[in-house]
Structure formats: C-alpha cells, structure tokens
Design a protein around this motif. Sequence first.
Motif, PDB file in Angstrom:
ATOM      1  N   ASP A   1      28.375  -3.130  32.693  1.00  0.00           N
ATOM      2  CA  ASP A   1      28.251  -2.476  34.010  1.00  0.00           C
ATOM      3  C   ASP A   1      26.778  -2.274  34.347  1.00  0.00           C
ATOM      4  O   ASP A   1      25.898  -2.471  33.517  1.00  0.00           O
ATOM      5  CB  ASP A   1      28.983  -1.127  33.979  1.00  0.00           C
ATOM      6  N   GLY A   2      26.535  -1.889  35.587  1.00  0.00           N
ATOM      7  CA  GLY A   2      25.180  -1.569  36.017  1.00  0.00           C
ATOM      8  C   GLY A   2      24.333  -2.794  36.300  1.00  0.00           C
ATOM      9  O   GLY A   2      23.102  -2.709  36.344  1.00  0.00           O
ATOM     10  N   ILE A   3      24.971  -3.928  36.524  1.00  0.00           N
ATOM     11  CA  ILE A   3      24.199  -5.154  36.763  1.00  0.00           C
ATOM     12  C   ILE A   3      23.685  -5.188  38.204  1.00  0.00           C
ATOM     13  O   ILE A   3      22.506  -5.401  38.455  1.00  0.00           O
ATOM     14  CB  ILE A   3      25.083  -6.403  36.513  1.00  0.00           C
ATOM     15  N   GLY A   4      24.605  -5.001  39.140  1.00  0.00           N
ATOM     16  CA  GLY A   4      24.235  -5.095  40.560  1.00  0.00           C
ATOM     17  C   GLY A   4      23.509  -3.852  41.030  1.00  0.00           C
ATOM     18  O   GLY A   4      24.094  -2.767  41.076  1.00  0.00           O
TER      19      GLY A   4
ATOM     20  N   ARG B   1      34.081  -9.654  37.605  1.00  0.00           N
ATOM     21  CA  ARG B   1      33.213 -10.177  36.547  1.00  0.00           C
ATOM     22  C   ARG B   1      34.024 -10.247  35.261  1.00  0.00           C
ATOM     23  O   ARG B   1      35.022  -9.547  35.109  1.00  0.00           O
ATOM     24  CB  ARG B   1      32.012  -9.246  36.315  1.00  0.00           C
TER      25      ARG B   1
ATOM     26  N   HIS C   1      37.187  -5.307  42.219  1.00  0.00           N
ATOM     27  CA  HIS C   1      36.379  -4.087  42.368  1.00  0.00           C
ATOM     28  C   HIS C   1      34.944  -4.359  42.836  1.00  0.00           C
ATOM     29  O   HIS C   1      34.493  -3.789  43.828  1.00  0.00           O
ATOM     30  CB  HIS C   1      36.356  -3.304  41.053  1.00  0.00           C
TER      31      HIS C   1
ATOM     32  N   ALA D   1      33.206  -3.328  46.395  1.00  0.00           N
ATOM     33  CA  ALA D   1      32.115  -2.356  46.413  1.00  0.00           C
ATOM     34  C   ALA D   1      30.845  -2.933  47.028  1.00  0.00           C
ATOM     35  O   ALA D   1      29.991  -2.197  47.516  1.00  0.00           O
ATOM     36  CB  ALA D   1      31.843  -1.870  44.989  1.00  0.00           C
ATOM     37  N   ASN D   2      30.711  -4.242  46.998  1.00  0.00           N
ATOM     38  CA  ASN D   2      29.572  -4.912  47.629  1.00  0.00           C
ATOM     39  C   ASN D   2      30.004  -6.313  48.040  1.00  0.00           C
ATOM     40  O   ASN D   2      29.827  -7.271  47.287  1.00  0.00           O
ATOM     41  CB  ASN D   2      28.381  -4.978  46.666  1.00  0.00           C
TER      42      ASN D   2
ATOM     43  N   ARG E   1      28.791  -8.395  49.830  1.00  0.00           N
ATOM     44  CA  ARG E   1      27.680  -9.346  50.052  1.00  0.00           C
ATOM     45  C   ARG E   1      27.841 -10.070  51.390  1.00  0.00           C
ATOM     46  O   ARG E   1      27.975  -9.411  52.404  1.00  0.00           O
ATOM     47  CB  ARG E   1      27.571 -10.309  48.859  1.00  0.00           C
TER      48      ARG E   1
ATOM     49  N   ARG F   1      23.050   2.869  41.643  1.00  0.00           N
ATOM     50  CA  ARG F   1      24.196   3.255  40.828  1.00  0.00           C
ATOM     51  C   ARG F   1      23.756   3.513  39.404  1.00  0.00           C
ATOM     52  O   ARG F   1      23.058   2.700  38.823  1.00  0.00           O
ATOM     53  CB  ARG F   1      25.145   2.054  40.815  1.00  0.00           C
TER      54      ARG F   1
ATOM     55  N   PHE G   1      29.419   8.973  36.742  1.00  0.00           N
ATOM     56  CA  PHE G   1      28.786   8.164  37.768  1.00  0.00           C
ATOM     57  C   PHE G   1      27.745   8.952  38.508  1.00  0.00           C
ATOM     58  O   PHE G   1      27.954  10.107  38.852  1.00  0.00           O
ATOM     59  CB  PHE G   1      29.814   7.684  38.790  1.00  0.00           C
TER      60      PHE G   1
ATOM     61  N   PHE H   1      25.410   8.225  41.984  1.00  0.00           N
ATOM     62  CA  PHE H   1      25.035   7.337  43.082  1.00  0.00           C
ATOM     63  C   PHE H   1      23.897   8.001  43.839  1.00  0.00           C
ATOM     64  O   PHE H   1      23.970   9.191  44.132  1.00  0.00           O
ATOM     65  CB  PHE H   1      26.193   7.129  44.058  1.00  0.00           C
TER      66      PHE H   1
ATOM     67  N   VAL I   1      39.721   1.050  40.307  1.00  0.00           N
ATOM     68  CA  VAL I   1      39.290   2.439  40.526  1.00  0.00           C
ATOM     69  C   VAL I   1      39.928   3.071  41.764  1.00  0.00           C
ATOM     70  O   VAL I   1      39.658   4.217  42.072  1.00  0.00           O
ATOM     71  CB  VAL I   1      37.750   2.545  40.621  1.00  0.00           C
TER      72      VAL I   1
HETATM   73  C1  HEM Z   1      35.572   4.460  36.371  1.00  0.00           C
HETATM   74  C2  HEM Z   1      35.304   3.912  37.514  1.00  0.00           C
HETATM   75  C3  HEM Z   1      34.534   2.619  37.678  1.00  0.00           C
HETATM   76  C4  HEM Z   1      34.374   1.590  36.811  1.00  0.00           C
HETATM   77  C5  HEM Z   1      34.964   1.424  35.418  1.00  0.00           C
HETATM   78  C6  HEM Z   1      33.521   0.621  37.458  1.00  0.00           C
HETATM   79  C7  HEM Z   1      33.145  -0.583  36.885  1.00  0.00           C
HETATM   80  C8  HEM Z   1      32.341  -1.518  37.494  1.00  0.00           C
HETATM   81  C9  HEM Z   1      31.980  -2.791  36.927  1.00  0.00           C
HETATM   82  C10 HEM Z   1      32.437  -3.305  35.551  1.00  0.00           C
HETATM   83  C11 HEM Z   1      31.183  -3.424  37.801  1.00  0.00           C
HETATM   84  C12 HEM Z   1      30.573  -4.811  37.643  1.00  0.00           C
HETATM   85  C13 HEM Z   1      29.186  -4.745  37.099  1.00  0.00           C
HETATM   86  C14 HEM Z   1      28.102  -4.740  38.134  1.00  0.00           C
HETATM   87  O1  HEM Z   1      28.206  -5.466  39.124  1.00  0.00           O
HETATM   88  O2  HEM Z   1      27.133  -4.014  37.943  1.00  0.00           O
HETATM   89  C15 HEM Z   1      31.019  -2.541  38.940  1.00  0.00           C
HETATM   90  C16 HEM Z   1      30.249  -2.800  40.049  1.00  0.00           C
HETATM   91  C17 HEM Z   1      30.083  -1.931  41.097  1.00  0.00           C
HETATM   92  N1  HEM Z   1      30.735  -0.745  41.299  1.00  0.00           N
HETATM   93 FE1  HEM Z   1      32.006   0.129  40.029  1.00  0.00          FE
HETATM   94  N2  HEM Z   1      33.174   1.084  38.697  1.00  0.00           N
HETATM   95  C18 HEM Z   1      33.773   2.296  38.878  1.00  0.00           C
HETATM   96  C19 HEM Z   1      33.714   3.115  39.969  1.00  0.00           C
HETATM   97  C20 HEM Z   1      32.985   2.833  41.099  1.00  0.00           C
HETATM   98  C21 HEM Z   1      32.926   3.664  42.264  1.00  0.00           C
HETATM   99  C22 HEM Z   1      33.674   4.994  42.447  1.00  0.00           C
HETATM  100  C23 HEM Z   1      32.062   3.044  43.132  1.00  0.00           C
HETATM  101  C24 HEM Z   1      31.605   3.454  44.523  1.00  0.00           C
HETATM  102  C25 HEM Z   1      32.077   4.439  45.244  1.00  0.00           C
HETATM  103  C26 HEM Z   1      31.599   1.844  42.503  1.00  0.00           C
HETATM  104  C27 HEM Z   1      30.690   0.960  43.054  1.00  0.00           C
HETATM  105  C28 HEM Z   1      30.268  -0.194  42.471  1.00  0.00           C
HETATM  106  C29 HEM Z   1      29.250  -1.053  43.039  1.00  0.00           C
HETATM  107  C30 HEM Z   1      28.467  -0.797  44.321  1.00  0.00           C
HETATM  108  C31 HEM Z   1      29.136  -2.152  42.188  1.00  0.00           C
HETATM  109  C32 HEM Z   1      28.172  -3.314  42.314  1.00  0.00           C
HETATM  110  C33 HEM Z   1      28.798  -4.438  43.077  1.00  0.00           C
HETATM  111  C34 HEM Z   1      27.806  -5.528  43.306  1.00  0.00           C
HETATM  112  O3  HEM Z   1      26.667  -5.254  43.660  1.00  0.00           O
HETATM  113  O4  HEM Z   1      28.209  -6.675  43.156  1.00  0.00           O
HETATM  114  N3  HEM Z   1      32.179   1.737  41.276  1.00  0.00           N
HETATM  115  N4  HEM Z   1      31.751  -1.392  38.721  1.00  0.00           N
END
Ligand code: HEM
Length: 447
Positions: A177-180, A267, A311, A315-316, A318, A336, A361, A363, A396
Amino acid sequence: MTAATPDALELDDIQSGVLHPRPSPYAGRHLLLRIVDRADGRELVRRLHGIVDAGRPSARPAGGAWLTVAFTYQGLKALGVPEASLESFAPEFKQGMAARAALLGDVGDNSPTNWEPPLGGPDVHVALAVLSPDAAGLETVAERARRGYADLRGVEVIWRQDCYQLPNERTSFGFKDGIGQPAVEGSGIPGSNPHEPPIKAGEFILGYPDETGSLPPMPTPEVLGRNGTYVVFRKLHTRVAAYRQYLRAKAATRADEALLGAKMVGRWPSGAPLAIAPERDDPALGADPERNNAFSYGDDLRGFKCPAGAHARRANPRDALDAEHLTDVRLHRMIRRGTSYGPMLPDGVLEDDGVDRGIVFVFVGTHLDRQFEFVKTQWLNDGIFIGAPAEKDPLVGANDGTGTLTIPRRPIRRRLQELPPFVVTRGGEYCFAPGLRALRWLADLDT
Ligand code: HEM
C-alpha cells in the motif's frame, strides 16, 4: 479570492510530517491527548513547537524521527482559540467526523456508538504521531514528546495506538500500500505517477492557490491558518479471515483466488498494477517505483484489465472519468498515510483469531468535503460514476452481504456476489495540523 501569483511554499513553516514521504519501513505511534487545563494545554503546545520538525522533504528530521501534531475542533476550543477564529474553520471540521457518520456510511457496526473510546468523543483534543525508521528512534522521539506532557497535570494521554510498516510495505489484506501519492507543486517531492502533473500546493497546504486557481478558505487569523492543513484520521479494522474465506469460496483455483483479490484492489499483492500486469503478479514491477505507478486507464475504459469498481481505480480513476469530469480528478486527490496496526494474520490462515488488526489511515488535504468526503461517499460508497449504481467498493465500501463487483471479461463478464463488509470503522477524527508559526500563536494565546 483569486491569487495572482502562487507564492513559494514556506517549507520551513510546514510540519515535515505533512508533506514528507515517510521512512520505509518504520515503527510508529499515535497518541491522543485531552486538555483538561487551558494553561497546561498551551504549555504543551509551546513545548511541542520546540520539537516538531519543519523543512525540506529531503532533510532528515532531528533524531531521525518525525513528530506531527494536530488538533481537533474541541482541542482548539480547549486551548481558548477565540470564537471568531473557531468560526472560520471548515464546517466539516467543526462538526467532527462522528457527526458526519451517516454521510460517510459509518452506520451499523461502523457507527460512532460502536467506536472504540475515546474516538469520536469530545475528549479527543490533540493528536500526536511519531514515526521512525526503527524502534529505537521511535522511543527517543516519543520520550521527547512525553517530556512535553508528563509533568502537566492538565493534559492527559487518553489513547495510544502503536503501528508499523513492514519492509515489504504490505498491510493486513496482504497488499503493498501507499504507492499512489500525488506530487505537490513546489514541494520538491517527486510524484509517483509520471502521467500526473504535480497538483497545486493549495490542495494540500493552506495559504496557496489550489487547482481552481483560488485560495482555499483559510482559518483566521492568517498566522493560524497559513501553512496548516486538515488531517483525516481513521482507525479501520480489517476482517482478514472473512476476506480470505470469501475469495476461497468464490474462486475455482488458487490462481483464480489471487486474480479475484487483485480485481478487487486494482493491484496485485506485490503492488504491480492490473493496468500494466493484467494476467498475473509481477513482483519486479511491484517493487519498481519508476514503473509501479506509471499508468493510466485510458486504454482500458471498459475495465477488462482493471475493473472500474476496483478499490484503487475508484479512489483515483485517473483518466477514466467521462470527458465532462476528466479534469475533476485533480480536485479529489489526497496525500495518504496508511499504517498497519495489530499483528498480521499468518499466511494461509482462514479462521479468525479474534485479534484486532487493520490500518490507521491519515489523509491530508485542504478540502475535507471535496477530497476525503467526496471520495468516500461518491467513489467508494456509490457506483453511479462507473455506471453501476448498486455497487460499492468491494474492499472498503459499506457492503452488507448483498454487494457485487462486476469484472468485465470476454466472452461474458463475471460478477462477484454477496460481498460482506471487510472493513469496520473503529473511529476517527477530523484534525487541523497547524504550521510552526501557528503553533507558536496557539501557545501564546492569552484570552
Ligand atoms: C482498510 C481500508 C483500506 C485498505 C485496506 C486500502 C488498501 C489500498 C491498497 C492496497 C491500495 C493500492 C496501493 C496504492 O495504490 O497505493 C490503495 C490505494 C488507494 N486507496 Fe485505499 N485502502 C483502504 C481505504 C481507503 C479509503 C477509506 C480511501 C479514501 C477515502 C482510500 C483511498 C485510496 C487512494 C486514493 C488510493 C490510491 C489510488 C491511486 O492513486 O491509484 N483507501 N488502497
């Protein structure tokens, strides 16, 4: 208000934990404090001002660890911030996260009545976060912070959550996680996606023009608002065993199980994006920061590689939004900072061990409403924007056992049914992370 020329970012006044990419791996700690006595609260802020780092993202903080401080609305009140100034904050911040529960989908098991005390309650005033590359650095800085409050009878630590990032950067569901992350204009921090030009600093730091060309509404007086930002803090429990059981039940083979998991996230576990590696995981790609976020969805609008409902794509999205909304994506970006808590469920275990684990989390952004709240409500909890109104985020989203995920496939699409909730909100808060001059101003309040 429209700004004529963007000012250079005053990095020396911005808390380094706000823009600074974190060390990897790291050990971390979140603390919540209650201010019982106003004078002691101000003394705490004075001492914290002395140990919070600012500065260029490349600069290593003193002691090798980052301390970040933020306040809830109740916290600013407890410090005696004047009424006119309190009034000038964003309405969502003033209400607090618990009051926004219905909108955010925090209902049923996620409802504030079920939150872990004191989260969402009126006693949460100050949030401290310490991050360090190792446990020793964490203890050094945590001890410095502790000296800031230990002898103040009017300040109480009311919650502590230790957290960490594993060397492979994976969180509890097993995905990196945390890539984008967005690049922030003027910060010197390189973006992770070469297809995304840096986002205007005003989207993340108050006092600078944002993507609309205007200055975001800023708390007054200027010394308090400038170089500050809003911080969304959420503790999310992950139901890892339920997630594994669900995949096992829906998949025909182990390879199919891995594919379905990836289709939910967008991913593979290594971080390799489906947009580049649609068939199977590619650990070398996942580990390569030059390539693992260098993609768009424009050649996959129908989602054959990465479903529109995945997910990360929700979330993005693009470049996958319709032409009318294409530029809007830049209005919904956030920094993030997810971090793991609780032990990992060992690989292969399908039974719930009853242990609490998940993600804390954070943000960061200047617009709580059109950044965090918009993404949560319009993109994760709703499917209208992808033409599937009944579908929520499969990982999520606020699913209740009736959720679905459409996976485009030739000759016929596949549809995952009966998605249960995999994430439960344990609580959270909206906070304000002031700049360093603002911390000084808060410490010197004399009303
Ligand atoms: C337990 C809850 C969550 C898990 C396990 C989770 C997991 C992940 C994972 C595995 C990625 C892909 C890695 C990456 O692109 O960095 C991701 C991307 C992302 N997540 Fe989550 N996430 C969670 C909750 C949320 C929530 C609540 C939000 C926003 C309200 C969010 C926003 C994002 C965003 C903005 C990205 C990057 C997308 C991108 O730039 O491509 N996530 N998340």
